[in-house]
Write a protein that holds these residues in place. Structure first.
Motif, PDB file in Angstrom:
ATOM      1  N   VAL A  61       0.838  -1.208   0.000  1.00 39.92           N
ATOM      2  CA  VAL A  61       0.000   0.000   0.000  1.00 39.92           C
ATOM      3  C   VAL A  61       0.868   1.250   0.000  1.00 39.92           C
ATOM      4  O   VAL A  61       0.629   2.197  -0.770  1.00 39.92           O
ATOM      5  N   LEU A  62       1.907   1.255   0.854  1.00 40.17           N
ATOM      6  CA  LEU A  62       2.775   2.429   0.949  1.00 40.17           C
ATOM      7  C   LEU A  62       3.531   2.664  -0.350  1.00 40.17           C
ATOM      8  O   LEU A  62       3.755   3.812  -0.747  1.00 40.17           O
ATOM      9  N   THR A  63       3.926   1.593  -1.026  1.00 40.31           N
ATOM     10  CA  THR A  63       4.626   1.738  -2.308  1.00 40.31           C
ATOM     11  C   THR A  63       3.734   2.424  -3.336  1.00 40.31           C
ATOM     12  O   THR A  63       4.182   3.278  -4.102  1.00 40.31           O
ATOM     13  N   ARG A  64       2.464   2.074  -3.346  1.00 45.00           N
ATOM     14  CA  ARG A  64       1.537   2.703  -4.281  1.00 45.00           C
ATOM     15  C   ARG A  64       1.329   4.179  -3.947  1.00 45.00           C
ATOM     16  O   ARG A  64       1.256   5.023  -4.840  1.00 45.00           O
ATOM     17  N   VAL A  65       1.261   4.471  -2.657  1.00 41.72           N
ATOM     18  CA  VAL A  65       1.125   5.875  -2.237  1.00 41.72           C
ATOM     19  C   VAL A  65       2.363   6.662  -2.653  1.00 41.72           C
ATOM     20  O   VAL A  65       2.267   7.773  -3.206  1.00 41.72           O
ATOM     21  N   LEU A  66       3.538   6.088  -2.410  1.00 36.87           N
ATOM     22  CA  LEU A  66       4.778   6.761  -2.781  1.00 36.87           C
ATOM     23  C   LEU A  66       4.900   6.876  -4.299  1.00 36.87           C
ATOM     24  O   LEU A  66       5.495   7.833  -4.809  1.00 36.87           O
ATOM     25  N   GLY A  67       4.338   5.921  -5.027  1.00 36.93           N
ATOM     26  CA  GLY A  67       4.333   6.014  -6.482  1.00 36.93           C
ATOM     27  C   GLY A  67       3.565   7.235  -6.953  1.00 36.93           C
ATOM     28  O   GLY A  67       3.991   7.934  -7.879  1.00 36.93           O
ATOM     29  N   VAL A  68       2.435   7.504  -6.305  1.00 39.56           N
ATOM     30  CA  VAL A  68       1.659   8.709  -6.631  1.00 39.56           C
ATOM     31  C   VAL A  68       2.487   9.960  -6.328  1.00 39.56           C
ATOM     32  O   VAL A  68       2.477  10.934  -7.100  1.00 39.56           O
ATOM     33  N   GLY A  78       6.877   6.405 -11.412  1.00 32.41           N
ATOM     34  CA  GLY A  78       5.831   6.568 -10.410  1.00 32.41           C
ATOM     35  C   GLY A  78       4.583   5.781 -10.750  1.00 32.41           C
ATOM     36  O   GLY A  78       3.968   5.146  -9.883  1.00 32.41           O
ATOM     37  N   LEU A  79       4.181   5.806 -12.024  1.00 33.42           N
ATOM     38  CA  LEU A  79       3.003   5.058 -12.452  1.00 33.42           C
ATOM     39  C   LEU A  79       3.213   3.552 -12.294  1.00 33.42           C
ATOM     40  O   LEU A  79       2.304   2.820 -11.885  1.00 33.42           O
ATOM     41  N   LEU A  88       5.092   2.116 -10.115  1.00 37.01           N
ATOM     42  CA  LEU A  88       5.026   1.828  -8.685  1.00 37.01           C
ATOM     43  C   LEU A  88       3.594   1.912  -8.166  1.00 37.01           C
ATOM     44  O   LEU A  88       3.139   1.059  -7.399  1.00 37.01           O
ATOM     45  N   ALA A  89       2.869   2.938  -8.573  1.00 37.58           N
ATOM     46  CA  ALA A  89       1.517   3.172  -8.057  1.00 37.58           C
ATOM     47  C   ALA A  89       0.532   2.103  -8.509  1.00 37.58           C
ATOM     48  O   ALA A  89      -0.417   1.781  -7.785  1.00 37.58           O
ATOM     49  N   THR A  90       0.746   1.547  -9.696  1.00 37.23           N
ATOM     50  CA  THR A  90      -0.186   0.547 -10.223  1.00 37.23           C
ATOM     51  C   THR A  90       0.211  -0.883  -9.866  1.00 37.23           C
ATOM     52  O   THR A  90      -0.541  -1.827 -10.154  1.00 37.23           O
ATOM     53  N   GLY A  91       1.395  -1.050  -9.271  1.00 34.74           N
ATOM     54  CA  GLY A  91       1.854  -2.388  -8.925  1.00 34.74           C
ATOM     55  C   GLY A  91       2.567  -3.095 -10.057  1.00 34.74           C
ATOM     56  O   GLY A  91       3.040  -4.229  -9.889  1.00 34.74           O
ATOM     57  N   VAL A  92       2.667  -2.449 -11.217  1.00 35.42           N
ATOM     58  CA  VAL A  92       3.339  -3.058 -12.367  1.00 35.42           C
ATOM     59  C   VAL A  92       4.823  -3.251 -12.077  1.00 35.42           C
ATOM     60  O   VAL A  92       5.441  -4.219 -12.533  1.00 35.42           O
ATOM     61  N   TRP A  93       5.402  -2.321 -11.300  1.00 35.15           N
ATOM     62  CA  TRP A  93       6.831  -2.432 -10.961  1.00 35.15           C
ATOM     63  C   TRP A  93       7.113  -3.768 -10.283  1.00 35.15           C
ATOM     64  O   TRP A  93       8.084  -4.460 -10.615  1.00 35.15           O
ATOM     65  N   ASP A  94       6.272  -4.161  -9.323  1.00 37.64           N
ATOM     66  CA  ASP A  94       6.459  -5.431  -8.620  1.00 37.64           C
ATOM     67  C   ASP A  94       6.406  -6.607  -9.584  1.00 37.64           C
ATOM     68  O   ASP A  94       7.215  -7.544  -9.493  1.00 37.64           O
ATOM     69  N   HIS A  95       5.439  -6.582 -10.514  1.00 37.20           N
ATOM     70  CA  HIS A  95       5.315  -7.669 -11.491  1.00 37.20           C
ATOM     71  C   HIS A  95       6.554  -7.729 -12.390  1.00 37.20           C
ATOM     72  O   HIS A  95       7.053  -8.823 -12.696  1.00 37.20           O
TER      73      HIS A  95
END
Length: 246
Positions: free
Chosen positions: A94-101, A220-221, A223-230
């Motif tokens: 959750v925090l990673t997505r917030v920081l991505g924004v 940032g996008l 990270l915020a969308t979770g694509v970075w993790d994938h």
């Protein structure tokens, strides 16, 4: 050894972004204009192309100490954010997505598409010029220019947070400092190509800012969308399969 490579493989993408962020910071309008002044200060005198050959050592030494000074500040930031990522691992997604924004917003700020104050919180400390004062001047630069470097530095700190390791966070911040610092040495040596590139960067400030902003916003996008993790899992899987074949 292979297990370590698999574990740290996804770091390669983060390292590449950190290095690029450092270079973008160097050519930003709030850093590039002050480069000659800082390099002259830490080298102990004005830089003349004709005298570079005889003053190469003090120029390199002074600039290197200056870089180590601000690198120590950024590495401390990176270790702190990496440590926070490890501590808050349960809610890291959750925090990673917030920081991505936040990184996306910083990218918009960097491009000048959102208003912000251009004022830096510059410390009044002015160490003596030359080798003795170079590291302290570097620390002063790192602290004083942090508001100016906010967009790019925020991206690196967010990546450090996602790595959930103080050590990896420190490495990413160190790579960022290298991307920002190595061009200082090139300019300090009076390399004509480096100086020409500096002039070119000044003439193309708007384009450079927009290109840097695209990098920040894209990261940032992701990270915020979770694509970075994938993407990182895919990279880790690819490296794992490659090492298994070996």
């Amino acid at each position: 050894m292979l297990q370590d490579l698999v574990a740290t493989g996804p770091m390669l993408a983060a390292v590449a972004v950190a290095a690029l962020a450092g270079l973008v910071s160097f050519v930003s309008p709030c850093v590039l204009p002050v480069v000659p002044g800082y390099v002259s200060y830490v080298a102990g005198g004005p830089l003349l192309d004709e005298g570079v050959a005889t003053r190469r050592r003090p120029v390199v030494a002074g600039t290197a100490l200056f870089i180590l000074g601000f690198a120590s500040v950024f590495v401390a930031y990176g270790a702190l954010f990496g440590g926070l990522g490890a501590t808050l691992q349960s809610s890291q997604a959750v925090l990673t997505r917030v920081l991505g924004v936040v990184v996306v917003v910083m990218g918009l700020v960097f491009a000048g598409w959102l208003p912000r104050s251009q004022r830096q919180l510059l410390p009044r400390l002015r160490p003596r010029s030359g080798l003795v004062g170079a590291p302290l001047m570097g620390v002063t630069f790192g602290l004083g220019w942090t508001p100016c470097l906010g967009p790019t530095l925020a991206t690196v700190q967010t990546l450090a947070f996602t790595e959930a390791s103080a050590g990896r966070g420190a490495v990413l911040a160190g790579v960022y400092a290298a991307g920002l610092g190595l061009p200082f040495i090139a300019v300090g040596l009076g390399m004509r190509r480096a100086l020409t590139a500096t002039d070119w960067a000044r003439r193309h400030t708007v384009g450079i800012k927009r290109a840097g902003a695209v990098i920040l916003i894209t990261t940032g996008l992701l990270l915020a969308t979770g694509v970075w993790d994938h993407l990182m899992r895919g990279l880790q899987s690819t490296i794992s399969g490659y090492t298994t074949v070996l």
